[in-house]
Design an enzyme around this catalytic site. Structure first.
Site, mmCIF file in Angstrom:
data_model
loop_
_atom_site.group_PDB
_atom_site.id
_atom_site.type_symbol
_atom_site.label_atom_id
_atom_site.label_comp_id
_atom_site.label_asym_id
_atom_site.label_seq_id
_atom_site.Cartn_x
_atom_site.Cartn_y
_atom_site.Cartn_z
ATOM 1 N N HIS A 145 0.670 -1.364 0.169
ATOM 2 C CA HIS A 145 -0.136 -0.099 0.067
ATOM 3 C C HIS A 145 0.771 1.282 -0.395
ATOM 4 C CE1 HIS A 145 -4.967 -1.353 0.745
ATOM 5 N NE2 HIS A 145 -3.821 -2.451 1.017
ATOM 6 N N HIS A 278 -1.472 -12.831 -1.875
ATOM 7 C CA HIS A 278 -2.709 -12.943 -0.592
ATOM 8 C C HIS A 278 -2.971 -14.135 -0.319
ATOM 9 C CE1 HIS A 278 -5.104 -9.423 -3.387
ATOM 10 N NE2 HIS A 278 -4.084 -8.609 -2.736
#
Length: 358
Positions: A145, A278
């Site tokens: 991020h 993920h």
């Protein structure tokens, strides 16, 4: 005529720089712009639109300008004074321009370097003792991020530490625990993490967390920290990157590919490789704390198709879209069957991602 601003105190050695309007405008600087000037506390550097010269003292710069050593005479100290570039005018210019307007160009002056074996060992030991396994997935996500706001078209955003000011954004839910984990590691490391930028610390901690969650030493991700470099420059302490740059969790595969291409300059292969992260966290791939290729095996199985309510909750909409994207199906099949190949490709892709904006 090239407009010029004198920026004092920005150099680590206390020197001053003149930044041309090209830099203030955020356009790509030349190699001379990006190179740190070897100024002393009493010296200052002249930067022009295409190249720069370093002078130590006003007299030397005036002499250099008169002899043609400085490409544009408009950037000499004498000419600046004659054009009424007074301190009050400079302060007014600074007040009118946000840090983000010229920060990207300054960030490009950073020089990345590899860590020494001693530094690598220090980071590994610090992260292992300071960050519990339960927080490792949040730290890994934090690194994505912070870097994922990069836009190569404007050369803004990227791995610059602004994530600590972006925690209230919808896409940042759950990242506060990642920030706290990184801060705990910084506080516990007198030698490396506390000496580098916050942006560096985020990426180094993430790499070390990947190593901690990698189940097999044969996987390249068990040594991903070896590939990392330091030298990222933190944005101003109160700065934030523009909103709306992180790929949406609801994005389809084609939209994901567009973002990875247009913003990051990454192809679809690298998009698929990085999506494999993920496999850790609460997305339902594997056990959530094992960094392996389970992500791709689940994509092929598609448990959400015809499954119960719990199966429907596995993965994000963007993950499910990848599973149906024919263009990347061969790569998903390859990584599902070859965890070693994925781990090798991931190390390369993770390092590239961690250096976006550097």
């Amino acid at each position: 005529m090239t407009s010029v601003m004198r920026s004092c105190g920005g150099d680590a050695r206390g020197g001053c720089r003149f930044l041309s309007s090209d830099i203030l405008g955020g356009r790509k600087a030349s190699a001379a712009h990006r190179k740190r000037s070897p100024t002393s506390r009493s010296g200052f550097a002249v930067r022009t639109g295409t190249r720069g010269a370093v002078c130590r003292g006003a007299a030397q710069c005036d002499a250099a300008s008169s002899h043609g050593d400085v490409e544009s005479p408009t950037t000499s100290r004498r000419m600046l004074l004659s054009k009424s570039a007074t301190a009050s005018a400079a302060m007014a210019l600074l007040a009118a321009i946000s840090p983000q307007a010229f920060w990207p160009a300054l960030a490009e002056s950073s020089t990345l370097r590899s860590l020494t074996p001693e530094e690598l060992d220090d980071v590994r030991k610090t992260v292992k003792s300071a960050i519990p396994q339960a927080k490792a997935p949040a730290v890994i996500r934090l690194a994505f991020h912070d870097a994922g706001t990069y836009d190569r078209r404007t050369r803004t955003g990227g791995a610059n530490g602004t994530i600590r000011n972006e925690l209230e954004r919808p896409e940042s839910i759950g990242l506060k625990r990642g920030i706290k984990a990184v801060e705990a590691a910084i506080a516990k490391s007198p030698n490396v993490l506390s000496q580098v930028s916050f942006a560096d610390a985020v990426q180094l901690c993430a790499a070390a967390c990947i190593e901690l969650l990698t189940p097999d030493d044969a996987l390249a991700t068990s040594r991903v920290l070896d590939a990392m470099r330091v030298g990222r420059v933190d944005a101003p302490i109160d700065a934030s990157d523009p909103t709306g740059r992180m790929p949406s969790e609801k994005a389809g595969a084609t939209e994901l590919a567009r973002v990875f291409d247009e913003q990051y300059g990454f192809d679809e292969n690298r998009m698929v490789v990085l999506s494999g992260a993920h496999t850790v966290g609460a997305k339902g791939f594997g056990d959530g704390f094992t960094f392996d290729n389970a992500y791709y095996q689940v994509l092929l199985a598609k448990p959400w198709v015809g499954g119960d309510d719990m199966a429907q909750m596995i993965g994000l909409a963007s993950d499910k879209s990848l599973a149906d994207y024919a263009r990347v199906r061969p790569l998903i099949e390859k990584y599902a069957n070859d965890g070693l190949a994925w781990s090798r490709d991931f190390v390369d892709a993770f390092r590239a991602m961690s250096e976006l904006g550097c």
